[in-house]
Design a protein around this motif. Structure first.
Motif, short mmCIF file in Angstrom:
data_model
loop_
_atom_site.label_atom_id
_atom_site.label_comp_id
_atom_site.label_asym_id
_atom_site.label_seq_id
_atom_site.Cartn_x
_atom_site.Cartn_y
_atom_site.Cartn_z
N SER A 88 -1.46 7.50 8.10
CA SER A 88 -1.43 6.30 8.53
C SER A 88 -1.91 5.53 7.20
O SER A 88 -2.57 5.89 6.13
CB SER A 88 -2.41 5.85 9.60
N PHE A 89 -1.23 4.37 7.11
CA PHE A 89 -1.37 3.32 6.15
C PHE A 89 -2.19 1.99 6.95
O PHE A 89 -1.75 1.61 8.01
CB PHE A 89 -0.30 2.76 5.48
N GLN A 90 -3.05 1.45 6.30
CA GLN A 90 -3.81 0.21 6.89
C GLN A 90 -3.90 -0.58 5.77
O GLN A 90 -4.46 -0.34 4.65
CB GLN A 90 -4.91 0.55 7.61
N VAL A 91 -3.52 -1.97 5.86
CA VAL A 91 -3.67 -3.09 5.06
C VAL A 91 -4.84 -3.95 5.47
O VAL A 91 -4.77 -4.41 6.64
CB VAL A 91 -2.47 -3.87 4.63
N PHE A 92 -5.84 -4.24 4.58
CA PHE A 92 -6.90 -5.16 4.70
C PHE A 92 -6.89 -6.31 3.86
O PHE A 92 -6.70 -6.21 2.80
CB PHE A 92 -8.20 -4.55 4.87
#
Length: 138
Positions: A88-92
């Motif tokens: 997974s990729f997650q952007v914050f």
């Protein structure tokens, strides 16, 4: 199961980074040009064509715009001898002009984690450079 976590700070607003990550059919243009030659979507799967002509088939599990999270699993064409590969990729957001991109990858067998880590560490640097070098949309 081994989990590999790599992350980077990108000097681009989170919305723009997410826009590139969520564009699942354009990974070859928006995230990894040169490493991925082409990408196409068939139903819930993304088929990546690599520069050597080999293909990798990924099941797109989730594109969550609220959490800015993309999850996928490699289901065919893995170059490494893995029996399981989900990522997974997650952007914050980190302020108005920067973001943090986190790439988590779960793999089996455990012994393959160092090889996966080496690939994802190179990949996230490439992604950062591509996104930071992309012009802002008008």
């Amino acid at each position: 199961m081994a989990t590999v976590r790599v992350e980077t700070v990108i000097e681009v607003p989170a919305e723009r980074v997410w826009e590139a990550v969520a564009d699942v059919g354009a990974v070859h243009r928006r995230l990894l040009p040169g490493r991925v030659l082409d990408a196409r979507i068939e139903d819930d799967e993304r088929i990546l064509t690599m520069p050597d002509g080999s293909q990798i088939r990924e099941l797109i599990i989730s594109v969550d715009h609220d959490d800015r999270r993309l999850a996928y699993a490699v289901v065919e064409g893995q170059k490494l001898p893995l029996t399981y590969h989900q990522a997974s990729f997650q952007v914050f957001g980190e302020g108005p002009r920067r973001s943090r991109l986190v790439w988590l990858t779960d793999v089996l067998p455990h012994a393959m984690a160092p090889a996966v880590r080496a690939r994802t560490e190179r990949g996230i640097v490439e992604i950062k450079n591509v996104i930071e070098g992309s012009p802002e949309p008008r």
